[in-house]
Design a protein around this motif. Structure first.
Motif, PDB file in Angstrom:
ATOM      1  N   TRP A 173      11.864  16.779   1.122  1.00 34.51           N
ATOM      2  CA  TRP A 173      13.044  16.096   0.882  1.00 34.51           C
ATOM      3  C   TRP A 173      13.027  14.850   1.044  1.00 34.51           C
ATOM      4  N   PHE A 174      13.624  14.025   0.353  1.00 34.29           N
ATOM      5  CA  PHE A 174      13.619  12.412   0.489  1.00 34.29           C
ATOM      6  C   PHE A 174      15.039  11.631   0.120  1.00 34.29           C
ATOM      7  N   LEU A 175      15.212  10.396   0.521  1.00 35.14           N
ATOM      8  CA  LEU A 175      16.342   9.697   0.187  1.00 35.14           C
ATOM      9  C   LEU A 175      15.837   8.588  -0.849  1.00 35.14           C
ATOM     10  N   VAL A 176      16.314   8.553  -1.756  1.00 31.08           N
ATOM     11  CA  VAL A 176      15.813   7.334  -2.936  1.00 31.08           C
ATOM     12  C   VAL A 176      16.481   5.884  -2.272  1.00 31.08           C
ATOM     13  N   THR A 177      15.641   5.159  -1.872  1.00 34.79           N
ATOM     14  CA  THR A 177      15.807   3.851  -1.301  1.00 34.79           C
ATOM     15  C   THR A 177      16.059   2.480  -2.296  1.00 34.79           C
ATOM     16  N   GLY A 178      15.330   3.032  -3.622  1.00 36.40           N
ATOM     17  CA  GLY A 178      15.396   1.747  -4.409  1.00 36.40           C
ATOM     18  C   GLY A 178      14.640   2.532  -5.903  1.00 36.40           C
ATOM     19  N   VAL A 179      14.946   2.205  -6.824  1.00 40.96           N
ATOM     20  CA  VAL A 179      14.238   2.422  -8.104  1.00 40.96           C
ATOM     21  C   VAL A 179      13.929   1.345  -8.955  1.00 40.96           C
ATOM     22  N   ASP A 180      12.593   1.201  -9.399  1.00 40.04           N
ATOM     23  CA  ASP A 180      12.206   0.028 -10.026  1.00 40.04           C
ATOM     24  C   ASP A 180      11.165   0.459 -11.511  1.00 40.04           C
ATOM     25  N   GLY A 181      11.853   0.656 -12.381  1.00 42.53           N
ATOM     26  CA  GLY A 181      11.362   0.873 -13.742  1.00 42.53           C
ATOM     27  C   GLY A 181      11.162   2.434 -13.841  1.00 42.53           C
TER      28      GLY A 181
ATOM     29  N   ARG B 166       7.543   8.751   6.084  1.00 43.95           N
ATOM     30  CA  ARG B 166       7.977   7.527   5.306  1.00 43.95           C
ATOM     31  C   ARG B 166       9.178   6.902   5.773  1.00 43.95           C
ATOM     32  N   LYS B 167       9.116   5.859   6.787  1.00 46.32           N
ATOM     33  CA  LYS B 167      10.437   5.295   7.217  1.00 46.32           C
ATOM     34  C   LYS B 167      11.120   4.487   6.187  1.00 46.32           C
ATOM     35  N   LEU B 168      12.162   4.403   6.559  1.00 45.45           N
ATOM     36  CA  LEU B 168      13.098   3.241   5.723  1.00 45.45           C
ATOM     37  C   LEU B 168      12.665   2.040   5.469  1.00 45.45           C
ATOM     38  N   ALA B 169      11.929   1.634   6.402  1.00 50.26           N
ATOM     39  CA  ALA B 169      11.530   0.071   6.530  1.00 50.26           C
ATOM     40  C   ALA B 169       9.981   0.093   5.576  1.00 50.26           C
ATOM     41  N   ALA B 170       9.463   1.196   5.378  1.00 52.83           N
ATOM     42  CA  ALA B 170       8.263   1.410   4.297  1.00 52.83           C
ATOM     43  C   ALA B 170       8.178   2.727   3.637  1.00 52.83           C
ATOM     44  N   PRO B 171       9.105   2.729   2.505  1.00 53.56           N
ATOM     45  CA  PRO B 171       9.295   3.789   1.632  1.00 53.56           C
ATOM     46  C   PRO B 171       8.012   3.871   0.826  1.00 53.56           C
ATOM     47  N   LYS B 172       8.000   5.290   0.390  1.00 53.25           N
ATOM     48  CA  LYS B 172       6.663   5.496  -0.600  1.00 53.25           C
ATOM     49  C   LYS B 172       7.091   5.484  -1.917  1.00 53.25           C
ATOM     50  N   LYS B 173       6.453   4.936  -2.753  1.00 55.47           N
ATOM     51  CA  LYS B 173       6.445   4.758  -3.994  1.00 55.47           C
ATOM     52  C   LYS B 173       5.921   5.977  -4.868  1.00 55.47           C
ATOM     53  N   LYS B 174       6.854   6.467  -5.569  1.00 56.72           N
ATOM     54  CA  LYS B 174       6.527   7.731  -6.431  1.00 56.72           C
ATOM     55  C   LYS B 174       7.014   7.729  -7.716  1.00 56.72           C
ATOM     56  N   ASN B 175       6.008   8.188  -8.670  1.00 57.82           N
ATOM     57  CA  ASN B 175       6.552   8.313 -10.104  1.00 57.82           C
ATOM     58  C   ASN B 175       7.786   9.121 -10.414  1.00 57.82           C
ATOM     59  N   LEU B 176       8.832   8.771 -11.223  1.00 61.13           N
ATOM     60  CA  LEU B 176       9.885   9.583 -11.400  1.00 61.13           C
ATOM     61  C   LEU B 176       9.731  10.965 -11.947  1.00 61.13           C
TER      62      LEU B 176
ATOM     63  N   ASP C 153      24.137   2.947   3.934  1.00 58.12           N
ATOM     64  CA  ASP C 153      24.591   1.911   5.012  1.00 58.12           C
ATOM     65  C   ASP C 153      24.606   2.480   6.400  1.00 58.12           C
ATOM     66  N   GLY C 154      23.891   1.547   7.363  1.00 59.59           N
ATOM     67  CA  GLY C 154      23.815   1.903   8.754  1.00 59.59           C
ATOM     68  C   GLY C 154      22.991   3.094   9.136  1.00 59.59           C
ATOM     69  N   MET C 155      22.259   3.566   8.105  1.00 58.48           N
ATOM     70  CA  MET C 155      21.193   4.678   8.237  1.00 58.48           C
ATOM     71  C   MET C 155      20.154   4.166   9.056  1.00 58.48           C
ATOM     72  N   THR C 156      19.596   5.069  10.037  1.00 57.75           N
ATOM     73  CA  THR C 156      18.496   4.825  10.847  1.00 57.75           C
ATOM     74  C   THR C 156      17.694   6.202  10.240  1.00 57.75           C
ATOM     75  N   ASP C 157      16.434   5.979  10.765  1.00 56.12           N
ATOM     76  CA  ASP C 157      15.411   6.959  10.502  1.00 56.12           C
ATOM     77  C   ASP C 157      15.790   8.259  11.155  1.00 56.12           C
ATOM     78  N   LYS C 158      16.424   8.154  12.575  1.00 55.49           N
ATOM     79  CA  LYS C 158      16.630   9.434  12.683  1.00 55.49           C
ATOM     80  C   LYS C 158      17.916  10.164  12.434  1.00 55.49           C
ATOM     81  N   ARG C 159      18.884   9.322  11.803  1.00 56.57           N
ATOM     82  CA  ARG C 159      20.077   9.856  11.113  1.00 56.57           C
ATOM     83  C   ARG C 159      19.652  10.279   9.868  1.00 56.57           C
ATOM     84  N   LEU C 160      18.642   9.902   9.113  1.00 56.08           N
ATOM     85  CA  LEU C 160      18.199  10.113   7.917  1.00 56.08           C
ATOM     86  C   LEU C 160      17.238  11.516   8.097  1.00 56.08           C
ATOM     87  N   ARG C 161      16.647  11.813   9.206  1.00 56.20           N
ATOM     88  CA  ARG C 161      15.800  13.031   9.453  1.00 56.20           C
ATOM     89  C   ARG C 161      16.758  14.296   9.312  1.00 56.20           C
ATOM     90  N   THR C 162      17.898  14.006  10.430  1.00 50.60           N
ATOM     91  CA  THR C 162      19.063  14.910  10.545  1.00 50.60           C
ATOM     92  C   THR C 162      19.998  15.471   9.351  1.00 50.60           C
TER      93      THR C 162
END
Length: 85
Positions: free
Chosen positions: A20-28, A39-49, A62-71
């Motif tokens: 499971w992942f959170l989408v931090t951005g979409v590019d094309g 995969r931390k919020l500061a260095a997300p993984k690039k994956k084909n849609l 907003d205000g999300m940290t890596d620990k909060r994201l994992r939880t």
């Protein structure tokens, strides 16, 4: 369903299949994904849609940290699993 920032997705292919992942951005045709552990919020993984599938869930980054994201991802995956049983 279009994949947008803030959506929770499941990897459908690759070595991280079924994670499971959170989408931090979409590019094309690529999404940038974070799980807070590998995969931390500061260095997300690039994956084909084509290699992800939407869960219909979303989280606010907003205000999300890596620990909060994992939880949050752990809680969502457990609740979805319990509903399917």
């Amino acid at each position: 369903m279009d994949i947008t920032t803030g959506m929770v997705i499941i990897s459908a292919a690759g070595h991280d299949k079924e994670q499971w992942f959170l989408v931090t951005g979409v590019d094309g045709r690529y999404a940038y994904l974070a799980d807070g552990k590998e995969r931390k919020l500061a260095a997300p993984k690039k994956k084909n849609l084509k290699h992800v599938r939407a869960t219909g869930q979303a989280l606010s980054a907003d205000g999300m940290t890596d620990k909060r994201l994992r939880t949050a991802l752990r809680g969502l995956s457990r609740s979805i699993a319990e509903e399917s049983e």
